[in-house]
Enzyme design. Structure first.
Site, PDB file in Angstrom:
ATOM      1  N   HIS A 195      21.397  35.557  37.520  1.00 35.02           N
ATOM      2  CA  HIS A 195      21.184  37.159  37.542  1.00 35.02           C
ATOM      3  C   HIS A 195      20.173  37.048  37.650  1.00 35.02           C
ATOM      4  CE1 HIS A 195      25.467  38.160  37.523  1.00 35.02           C
ATOM      5  NE2 HIS A 195      25.668  37.806  36.543  1.00 35.02           N
ATOM      6  N   ARG A 205      20.279  29.431  32.931  1.00 29.75           N
ATOM      7  CA  ARG A 205      21.642  29.550  33.641  1.00 29.75           C
ATOM      8  C   ARG A 205      20.981  29.089  34.575  1.00 29.75           C
ATOM      9  NH1 ARG A 205      24.679  34.832  32.207  1.00 29.75           N
ATOM     10  NH2 ARG A 205      22.921  35.990  33.482  1.00 29.75           N
ATOM     11  N   GLU A 258      34.118  33.699  30.007  1.00 33.42           N
ATOM     12  CA  GLU A 258      33.783  35.226  30.402  1.00 33.42           C
ATOM     13  C   GLU A 258      34.999  36.175  30.849  1.00 33.42           C
ATOM     14  OE1 GLU A 258      29.704  35.258  31.978  1.00 33.42           O
ATOM     15  OE2 GLU A 258      30.451  33.367  33.314  1.00 33.42           O
ATOM     16  N   ASP A 278      31.402  40.601  31.489  1.00 29.81           N
ATOM     17  CA  ASP A 278      32.353  39.876  32.142  1.00 29.81           C
ATOM     18  C   ASP A 278      33.976  39.897  31.552  1.00 29.81           C
ATOM     19  OD1 ASP A 278      31.324  39.499  34.640  1.00 29.81           O
ATOM     20  OD2 ASP A 278      29.418  38.224  33.743  1.00 29.81           O
TER      21      ASP A 278
END
Length: 256
Positions: A45, A70, A150, A176
């Site tokens: 993200h 990530r 998540e 999430d």
């Protein structure tokens, strides 16, 4: 010398990391000079691309801190490259099946545990304590694979994910998880209905000898997660740190 992150995370004292979203290696290195113990580079993200993330790893390592990364969803090729670039841990988002967890673990570990190909060029340049041979022998234990939990589907197979030899821990995404738990009705990292789930995941990870990790959206949440037993906690993003620091400095200047 690279920190032995797994050994550090065996301590009951939480390991607080900062979250890097801006594609600036200089800013990531600056985060490495703060009291945070490690820096997570976000390729899912955040605005990092591969070039900025891999350059940031070198800058963070120069400051004596471990870099974690990530990857985007399903990009296990980048997991292996992140380790070759010197990352201490890789976080894989949206692991919703045992097959996805197995594929991630395979990319993260050398044979016979996994299928990672050998070529740690930058990792060896950043960690002078290792030779080619010693890195190969130590990498499976010193570089960590963290599978994200998540969704409801991930929670249901959490025990199976934790049982995989190539998975070193789980990283919970409370936002999430709240979306999944409410079937898309809301996003609320502090959703009351998921709090017992967060506690259960931490307990299961610790019981399995694995690392419980989580993303905190506030200092208060970070304290709460530490009390639940989470060992690795993302406590603030680069943007939060800049905003909070600027407000504190200006508040003090205007008061004085």
């Amino acid at each position: 010398m690279r920190m032995d992150l797994f050994e550090r995370l065996k301590s009951e004292e939480p390991f607080f990391v900062a979250w890097s979203t801006h594609p600036s290696p200089l800013l990531a290195a600056a985060l490495g000079r703060t009291p945070f113990e490690g820096i997570v580079l976000d390729l899912q993200h955040g605005m990092h691309d591969e070039a900025s993330a891999f350059a940031s790893i070198a800058g963070i390592s120069t400051e004596g801190k471990p870099a974690l990364l990530r990857i985007p969803v399903g990009r296990n090729d980048l997991a292996s490259r992140a380790l070759d670039a010197g990352c201490s841990a890789v976080i894989a988002p949206m692991i919703n099946s045992l097959a996805e967890a197995e594929a991630f673990a395979a990319a993260m570990k050398y044979p016979p545990l996994g299928e990672r190909s050998f070529g740690p060029s930058q990792a060896l340049r950043l960690d002078h304590a290792h030779t080619v041979g010693s890195y190969f022998k130590a990498a499976n234990s010193e570089t960590l694979a963290l599978a994200m939990i998540e969704t409801r589907a991930a929670v249901e197979i959490c025990d199976d994910i934790l049982a995989l030899d190539g998975i070193d821990g789980v990283f919970v995404g409370p936002a999430d998880l709240s979306i999944s738990w409410t079937e898309g009705a809301k996003v609320d990292p502090d959703l009351p209905a998921t709090q017992p789930v967060l506690a259960d995941i931490a307990d299961k990870a610790l019981a399995a000898g694995k690392i419980p990790a989580i993303y905190a959206t506030s200092p208060e949440a970070a304290v709460r997660y530490a009390d639940l037993g989470y060992r690795l906690i993302s406590a603030a993003s680069d943007e939060q740190i800049l905003r909070t620091g600027a407000a504190a400095i200006l508040g003090r200047a205007r008061l004085d």
